[in-house]
Design a protein around this motif. Structure first.
Motif, PDB file in Angstrom:
ATOM      1  N   GLU A  26     -11.848   4.068   6.230  1.00  0.00           N
ATOM      2  CA  GLU A  26     -10.912   3.564   5.407  1.00  0.00           C
ATOM      3  C   GLU A  26     -11.435   2.565   4.530  1.00  0.00           C
ATOM      4  N   PRO A  27     -11.954   2.934   3.384  1.00  0.00           N
ATOM      5  CA  PRO A  27     -11.849   2.645   2.694  1.00  0.00           C
ATOM      6  C   PRO A  27     -10.766   2.162   1.118  1.00  0.00           C
ATOM      7  N   TYR A  28      -9.944   2.900   1.538  1.00  0.00           N
ATOM      8  CA  TYR A  28      -8.621   2.637   0.556  1.00  0.00           C
ATOM      9  C   TYR A  28      -8.513   0.640   1.077  1.00  0.00           C
ATOM     10  N   TYR A  29      -8.327   0.133   2.204  1.00  0.00           N
ATOM     11  CA  TYR A  29      -7.791  -1.544   2.116  1.00  0.00           C
ATOM     12  C   TYR A  29      -8.404  -2.106   2.096  1.00  0.00           C
ATOM     13  N   ILE A  30     -10.133  -1.887   2.121  1.00  0.00           N
ATOM     14  CA  ILE A  30     -11.440  -2.420   1.571  1.00  0.00           C
ATOM     15  C   ILE A  30     -11.222  -2.781  -0.061  1.00  0.00           C
ATOM     16  N   ILE A 148       3.240   6.874   3.740  1.00  0.00           N
ATOM     17  CA  ILE A 148       3.529   7.192   2.461  1.00  0.00           C
ATOM     18  C   ILE A 148       5.056   7.245   2.151  1.00  0.00           C
ATOM     19  N   ARG A 149       5.966   6.759   3.254  1.00  0.00           N
ATOM     20  CA  ARG A 149       7.199   6.076   2.801  1.00  0.00           C
ATOM     21  C   ARG A 149       7.294   4.539   3.492  1.00  0.00           C
ATOM     22  N   LYS A 150       6.499   4.134   3.563  1.00  0.00           N
ATOM     23  CA  LYS A 150       6.369   2.701   3.572  1.00  0.00           C
ATOM     24  C   LYS A 150       5.381   2.270   2.274  1.00  0.00           C
ATOM     25  N   VAL A 151       4.956   3.203   1.830  1.00  0.00           N
ATOM     26  CA  VAL A 151       4.216   2.400   0.277  1.00  0.00           C
ATOM     27  C   VAL A 151       5.182   2.907  -0.360  1.00  0.00           C
ATOM     28  N   THR A 173      -5.774  12.719   4.500  1.00  0.00           N
ATOM     29  CA  THR A 173      -5.807  11.542   4.680  1.00  0.00           C
ATOM     30  C   THR A 173      -6.771  10.798   3.257  1.00  0.00           C
ATOM     31  N   ASP A 174      -6.876  11.291   2.583  1.00  0.00           N
ATOM     32  CA  ASP A 174      -7.708  10.187   1.655  1.00  0.00           C
ATOM     33  C   ASP A 174      -6.337   9.207   1.284  1.00  0.00           C
ATOM     34  N   LEU A 175      -6.481   7.697   1.434  1.00  0.00           N
ATOM     35  CA  LEU A 175      -5.276   6.882   0.983  1.00  0.00           C
ATOM     36  C   LEU A 175      -5.375   6.652  -0.590  1.00  0.00           C
ATOM     37  N   SER A 176      -6.617   6.851  -1.096  1.00  0.00           N
ATOM     38  CA  SER A 176      -6.592   6.199  -1.922  1.00  0.00           C
ATOM     39  C   SER A 176      -6.703   7.634  -3.539  1.00  0.00           C
ATOM     40  N   LYS A 177      -6.698   8.480  -3.549  1.00  0.00           N
ATOM     41  CA  LYS A 177      -6.200   9.844  -4.048  1.00  0.00           C
ATOM     42  C   LYS A 177      -5.029  10.274  -4.063  1.00  0.00           C
ATOM     43  N   ILE A 178      -4.141   9.906  -2.591  1.00  0.00           N
ATOM     44  CA  ILE A 178      -2.583   9.821  -2.205  1.00  0.00           C
ATOM     45  C   ILE A 178      -1.853   9.093  -3.073  1.00  0.00           C
ATOM     46  N   SER A 179      -2.577   7.219  -2.859  1.00  0.00           N
ATOM     47  CA  SER A 179      -2.521   6.294  -3.787  1.00  0.00           C
ATOM     48  C   SER A 179      -1.938   6.608  -4.969  1.00  0.00           C
ATOM     49  N   ASN A 180      -3.038   6.991  -5.505  1.00  0.00           N
ATOM     50  CA  ASN A 180      -3.362   6.840  -7.322  1.00  0.00           C
ATOM     51  C   ASN A 180      -2.000   8.112  -7.359  1.00  0.00           C
TER      52      ASN A 180
END
Length: 334
Positions: A26-30, A148-151, A173-180
């Protein structure tokens, strides 16, 4: 999520390691940890002489080590960030000697995405002893809505289960896309908003009525007219509603339904835990189980596999994707 937050918090409080080896699927946290180090360890006035970004495809381990052994100029630390460090996977073991005796005034960061260091290797053990190794594991699809709920909770927002599920089914499940997309919502909506499907539709462009979540629900309830309306919308908007995604999500639903049929304890809490879903959605499975006995569910899973093969152009005689979905839906609902 908690481990990444703790690492950032430690850096904020002055506990800085000489090596950060950030690895995993998962690249998001990296990216989050690496960006924090890049932006915050040095002042702007110190970065010119003391901060360097390298790329794994362009450098050798020996060059990284040589740079890491230098002393900072008029600063407490120098920062070296090696992006795309997974391109060094064949020679990464050579970092062992440096990791055994790292330069205490250097902060060396490896962004080693989609791969992992072998825990049995001496390089891993040396980095773990004298630096920090962080493994960023990929979230399963059924964990993303909770993420998503926690963020959003950390930003003083909340979200309805259906709205969270719409994001997961549209963005995967792409956290970077979802975060954007979450950042977009947070910047537009007032604090403490409970984000609902209308917010998602108006600000992100996912239809609240014509999406895979609503299709799955219509199929589960055997609402034939509604299901056909949704797939006709999909046929008109194929880019936003790829057939492969629709088949995958229907397959997940019916696989979970098969599991539901086999459960002895069908209380809401037990079902939610066994299926890995929010309790809010359990009633959908209760209704679907009445409409689709276990034998029919097994047949449907077979139909979905056939449709998946056809969607990839095997044995379908170039059948249009919309026709594959219509044929599949007819067989499921009748």
């Amino acid at each position: 999520m908690n481990e990444a937050a703790q690492i950032i918090n430690d850096i904020k409080n002055g506990t800085i390691k000489p090596i950060y080896f950030l690895m995993g699927e998962e690249p998001y946290y990296i990216d989050r940890i690496s960006e924090y180090i890049e932006n915050n360890v040095l002042d702007e006035s110190e970065k010119g002489f003391n901060q360097m970004v390298m790329y794994g495809r362009d450098v050798a381990i020996e060059e990284i080590v040589a740079a890491a052994k230098r002393f900072p100029m008029m600063a407490e630390y120098q920062v070296i960030i090696v992006k795309e460090a997974q391109d060094l996977s064949r020679t990464i073991d050579k970092i062992e000697a440096y990791a055994n005796q790292p330069q205490p005034t250097t902060v060396l960061v490896f962004n080693y995405k989609y791969k992992k260091l072998d825990k049995r290797k001496k390089a891993y053990k040396a980095i773990a002893k004298n630096g920090l190794i962080f493994e960023s594991a990929k979230l399963y699809e059924n964990q993303v809505a909770d993420w998503i709920r926690k963020v959003l909770g950390n930003k003083r927002f909340n979200i309805e289960p259906k709205a969270a599920q719409m994001l997961v089914e549209f963005l995967g499940t792409d956290l970077s896309k979802i975060s954007n997309e979450l950042n977009k919502l947070v910047s537009i909506l007032p604090a403490e908003t409970i984000i609902n499907p209308t917010h998602i539709e108006e600000n992100i462009g996912i239809s609240k009525d014509f999406n895979n979540f609503e299709l799955r629900k219509a199929v589960g309830q055997k609402e034939i007219v509604k299901a056909n309306r949704i797939i006709n919308y999909f046929a008109q908007n194929p880019k936003n509603n790829p057939l492969v995604m629709t088949i995958s999500l229907l397959n997940s639903f019916f696989t979970q339904l098969l599991l539901y049929h086999g459960l002895k304890d069908k209380s809401k809490g037990s079902v939610a835990k066994a299926l890995g879903v929010n309790p809010y959605f359990v009633d959908d499975y209760v209704t679907a189980a009445k409409n689709y006995p276990m034998r029919k569910v097994s047949q449907i899973i077979g139909l979905l596999r056939d449709a998946d093969v056809k969607s990839k152009g095997v044995g379908a005689n170039a059948l249009p994707q919309a026709d594959i979905l219509k044929e599949l839906l007819f067989k499921i609902l009748h």
